[in-house]
Scaffold this active site. Structure first.
Site, PDB file in Angstrom:
ATOM      1  N   LYS A 113      29.988  37.925  37.755  1.00 41.09           N
ATOM      2  CA  LYS A 113      29.509  39.312  37.648  1.00 41.09           C
ATOM      3  C   LYS A 113      28.274  39.494  38.532  1.00 41.09           C
ATOM      4  CE  LYS A 113      32.282  40.807  34.463  1.00 41.09           C
ATOM      5  NZ  LYS A 113      33.304  41.694  34.423  1.00 41.09           N
ATOM      6  N   LYS A 197      42.281  34.030  43.770  1.00 43.97           N
ATOM      7  CA  LYS A 197      43.173  33.807  42.639  1.00 43.97           C
ATOM      8  C   LYS A 197      43.731  35.157  42.183  1.00 43.97           C
ATOM      9  CE  LYS A 197      41.307  34.306  38.151  1.00 43.97           C
ATOM     10  NZ  LYS A 197      42.022  34.355  36.881  1.00 43.97           N
ATOM     11  N   LYS A 200      43.657  40.395  37.409  1.00 43.07           N
ATOM     12  CA  LYS A 200      43.679  41.837  37.121  1.00 43.07           C
ATOM     13  C   LYS A 200      42.549  42.558  37.831  1.00 43.07           C
ATOM     14  CE  LYS A 200      43.476  41.179  32.653  1.00 43.07           C
ATOM     15  NZ  LYS A 200      44.119  40.089  31.943  1.00 43.07           N
TER      16      LYS A 200
HETATM   17  P1  ADP Z   1      42.760  37.670  34.684  1.00 40.86           P
HETATM   18  O1  ADP Z   1      41.966  36.810  35.613  1.00 40.86           O
HETATM   19  O2  ADP Z   1      43.894  38.329  35.378  1.00 40.86           O
HETATM   20  O3  ADP Z   1      41.902  38.630  33.902  1.00 40.86           O
HETATM   21  P2  ADP Z   1      42.858  36.225  32.186  1.00 40.86           P
HETATM   22  O4  ADP Z   1      41.450  35.830  32.360  1.00 40.86           O
HETATM   23  O5  ADP Z   1      43.216  37.229  31.163  1.00 40.86           O
HETATM   24  O6  ADP Z   1      43.438  36.696  33.619  1.00 40.86           O
HETATM   25  O7  ADP Z   1      43.713  34.902  31.965  1.00 40.86           O
HETATM   26  C1  ADP Z   1      44.629  34.624  30.933  1.00 40.86           C
HETATM   27  C2  ADP Z   1      45.165  33.215  31.131  1.00 40.86           C
HETATM   28  O8  ADP Z   1      45.860  33.120  32.380  1.00 40.86           O
HETATM   29  C3  ADP Z   1      44.059  32.137  31.204  1.00 40.86           C
HETATM   30  O9  ADP Z   1      44.540  30.931  30.663  1.00 40.86           O
HETATM   31  C4  ADP Z   1      43.842  31.985  32.686  1.00 40.86           C
HETATM   32  O10 ADP Z   1      43.299  30.739  33.014  1.00 40.86           O
HETATM   33  C5  ADP Z   1      45.242  32.144  33.220  1.00 40.86           C
HETATM   34  N1  ADP Z   1      45.235  32.684  34.588  1.00 40.86           N
HETATM   35  C6  ADP Z   1      44.654  33.835  34.994  1.00 40.86           C
HETATM   36  N2  ADP Z   1      44.835  34.041  36.301  1.00 40.86           N
HETATM   37  C7  ADP Z   1      45.551  32.978  36.762  1.00 40.86           C
HETATM   38  C8  ADP Z   1      46.068  32.604  38.036  1.00 40.86           C
HETATM   39  N3  ADP Z   1      45.887  33.369  39.111  1.00 40.86           N
HETATM   40  N4  ADP Z   1      46.735  31.438  38.131  1.00 40.86           N
HETATM   41  C9  ADP Z   1      46.938  30.669  37.038  1.00 40.86           C
HETATM   42  N5  ADP Z   1      46.491  30.966  35.809  1.00 40.86           N
HETATM   43  C10 ADP Z   1      45.801  32.103  35.653  1.00 40.86           C
END
Ligand code: ADP
Ligand code: TRP
Length: 338
Positions: A113, A197, A200
């Protein structure tokens, strides 16, 4: 006795994307058969960013449906909402006392952030404390492993440090140290921008349950080989996001090999490769999309699953919390026992 596994997902935005699926949800689904599994919706965590009642309720409902549609099986796992098990918040208050401030300042969620230009003053303490709540989520269930994407590794490591610190302080092994379980190949699925990566918040995702008009746009807009201008130019397959996604999604491996071969030789257009990915996506997620529709039409059933899950989770969580209270000197005074 089966070993225990625990993981959760924060309902912080719209639905799950393929990075979430291949990095976290798919491995979690696979673990259901061999382990005693606890999976939950980390709704308290969502408060760090979502401050609108309807949006929060909606996000929670969406993620619950996504998670179940993708294969969490309430017959096999305990599925619940974090906010329905008060012990999570209670243990977090306690664990904060065994968490060094210096280590918290180094946590990614907080540092990201700052890097994105958000001022320290506008960062709330919920976000700063987020990893402590996550440690409480985990330690309450004393799991052997925590299946997550690579971005959560640091949080699980902090959890281990907090557990060690706690155990050392009371010279008692209250908390076994949980292992981060991260997929080598899919622990960090790259986004459609080909750089960062998939996430969202970066708007570089490929959805699973969105309208196909949206998913088509996401796939057609995907970064490929930047040095390839014409379909007749030989293209690079390795590290090319569109082929990374084909490898993940497309179950027709012969088709994928053929596309790669033609791409390398300059015998297929980017557009065709993308269109084939769209078709493969439709096939791959057809059943999950149908299941989601059914669950949505039967939400009463989903509520029942969650209520039952919360009851089961509470039993374990309460037990650990009582053990912690007792260890700290907050439990019932033994001289008062009759
Ligand atoms: P985002 O980054 O899209 O907000 P979240 O933080 O809600 O995703 O992640 C939910 C789960 O998915 C966690 O276990 C996170 O480590 C996994 N995850 C999120 N993005 C990825 C990615 N690009 N590749 C693999 N795993 C991911
Ligand atoms: N931080 C995780 C995420 O952003 C969600 C989460 C909260 C979690 N508590 C957890 C994951 C405990 C595993 C274990 O997706």
């Amino acid at each position: 006795m089966k070993q225990r596994i625990l993981s959760g997902i924060t309902p912080s935005g719209k639905g799950l994307h393929i990075g979430n699926y291949f990095g976290a949800v798919k491995p979690q689904v696979e673990l259901q058969d061999k382990y005693e599994t606890y999976y939950f919706i980390a709704d308290l965590h969502a408060l760090t960013t979502v401050k609108d009642k309807e949006t929060l309720e909606n996000n929670i409902r969406e993620v619950i449906l996504d998670y179940l549609a993708l294969g969490l099986d309430p017959q096999k796992c305990v599925f619940f909402r974090q906010s329905q098990v008060p012990a999570h918040a209670q243990l977090a208050v306690i664990l904060a006392n065994y968490t060094p401030y210096g280590q918290m300042k180094r946590m990614h969620a907080f540092k990201d952030k700052l890097q994105k230009g958000v001022k320290v003053v506008s960062i709330n303490m919920g976000l700063f404390n987020y990893p402590i709540l996550m440690a409480a989520d985990i330690l309450l269930y004393k799991p052997y492993g925590v299946p997550v994407g690579a971005d959560q590794k640091q949080h699980v490591e902090l959890t281990r440090d907090i557990a060690e610190n706690f155990n050392r302080t009371y010279e008692k092994k209250v908390f076994p140290l949980p292992k981060p379980l991260i997929q080598k190949e899919t622990g960090r699925v790259v986004g459609t921008d080909g750089k960062r990566k998939m996430s969202k918040s970066l708007q570089n995702t490929i959805g699973i349950f969105e309208d196909y008009r949206i998913i088509e746009r996401q796939i057609m807009g995907c970064f490929t080989d930047p040095n390839r201008i014409h379909p007749t130019d030989p293209g690079k397959v390795e590290g090319n996001p569109i082929f990374i996604y084909h490898d993940l999604i497309n179950q027709d491996k012969d088709e994928v090999e053929e596309l790669k071969r033609r791409y390398r030789k300059g015998q297929v257009s980017d557009i065709e490769v993308k269109k084939r990915l769209i078709a493969a996506h439709k096939l791959r997620f057809k059943t999950a999309r149908q299941r989601r529709q059914e669950l949505k039409a039967n939400y009463q059933l989903v509520e029942e699953i969650l209520a039952k899950g919360a009851q089961q989770a509470k039993r374990i969580a309460q037990q650990t919390l009582a053990e912690v209270y007792f260890t700290l000197g907050l439990g019932k005074d033994s001289s008062q026992k009759r």
